[in-house]
Design a protein around this motif. Sequence first.
Motif, PDB file in Angstrom:
ATOM      1  N   ASN A 112       2.845  -8.630  -4.306  1.00  0.00           N
ATOM      2  CA  ASN A 112       3.998  -9.276  -3.682  1.00  0.00           C
ATOM      3  C   ASN A 112       3.760  -9.308  -2.173  1.00  0.00           C
ATOM      4  O   ASN A 112       3.855  -8.283  -1.497  1.00  0.00           O
ATOM      5  N   THR A 165       6.616   4.999  -0.007  1.00  0.00           N
ATOM      6  CA  THR A 165       6.933   3.750  -0.705  1.00  0.00           C
ATOM      7  C   THR A 165       5.984   3.484  -1.868  1.00  0.00           C
ATOM      8  O   THR A 165       6.049   2.422  -2.493  1.00  0.00           O
ATOM      9  N   HIS A 202       6.689  -8.067   0.184  1.00  0.00           N
ATOM     10  CA  HIS A 202       6.849  -6.609   0.187  1.00  0.00           C
ATOM     11  C   HIS A 202       5.729  -5.938   0.979  1.00  0.00           C
ATOM     12  O   HIS A 202       5.969  -5.012   1.761  1.00  0.00           O
ATOM     13  N   GLU A 244       7.178   2.287  -5.441  1.00  0.00           N
ATOM     14  CA  GLU A 244       7.508   0.890  -5.692  1.00  0.00           C
ATOM     15  C   GLU A 244       6.248   0.028  -5.841  1.00  0.00           C
ATOM     16  O   GLU A 244       6.192  -0.873  -6.667  1.00  0.00           O
ATOM     17  N   ARG A 287       6.214  -3.963   4.535  1.00  0.00           N
ATOM     18  CA  ARG A 287       5.861  -2.554   4.664  1.00  0.00           C
ATOM     19  C   ARG A 287       4.949  -2.333   5.863  1.00  0.00           C
ATOM     20  O   ARG A 287       5.141  -1.387   6.640  1.00  0.00           O
TER      21      ARG A 287
END
Length: 285
Positions: free
Chosen positions: A112, A51, A115, A54, A119
């Motif tokens: 963020n 990830t 997010h 991102e 995660r």
Amino acid sequence: MKNIILRTTSGAVYIGLIISAILLLENSPYAYLALMSFFVALGMNEIYTMTRKEEHESWLIIMVDMLGGIGLFLTMYLMSKEEVSSQGMWLIPLASYLVVRFIIQLYRPKQNAVHSLTRSFFAIGYVALPLGMLNTIIAITAPRILLGIFAFIWINDTGAFLSGITLGKHKLFKRVSPKKSWEGFIGGVLLCIAAAYATHHWFNDFFQCPPLGIWIGLSIVVALAATFGDFTESLIKRTLEVKDSGKLIPGHGGILDRIDSLLLVAPATLVYLAIVVYNIKAFIH
């Protein structure tokens, strides 16, 4: 040929480590706990790596999450051994992790938060929690039942692969995994059933098998859950546009590429055992 040899060698080492750790459980849990804790840390780290495109995660959050995941796994082991008080004491490691994790997030104003927290909790829920469930499975059955579960996963993979490359014509789940076929899926399930029957008749004492019907049922649950576990990781990788979860195991990819089936097999098996094993003596001969 070189790639096949490399893949076979690394796969054999991986399987050997798991078999050794489980067999040693009967005398000492330390090798098993160390190996599975290592898998938890590696698997969670691969989630962050996949990830990263991102949003990069800080090393501090990654370390705290890994410790939280390992803590959850070890606490579930202690719970299964009844070495943690039933008065909610087992919640302390998880509660401590949540407190620390939320406080750290408060000091990262440019990130963020939704997010980042998503995660973290996904990594723990996807990797650490299912591996922790293996401890409960061991507690209500026996260590060698867990070895049988791993064997069914590997046998299902072998049967699906051989049936798929020789007979595969009809796609099983084209949107997620174009190479998987119905013929491969059926071949994997049938080989698992055959293996369950064979081990019950010829290796019953070694695997400490339950009654034949329960053992065959377990092989079917493992085969079905392993297939969907593989699909789940394929969906994650497709969403993140990555080929492998990592490069840890030569010829195989990352640790998640090896335990993806197990991450769904563990909860599915636990549900199955909770339904059928109302009498633990059924597993003892």
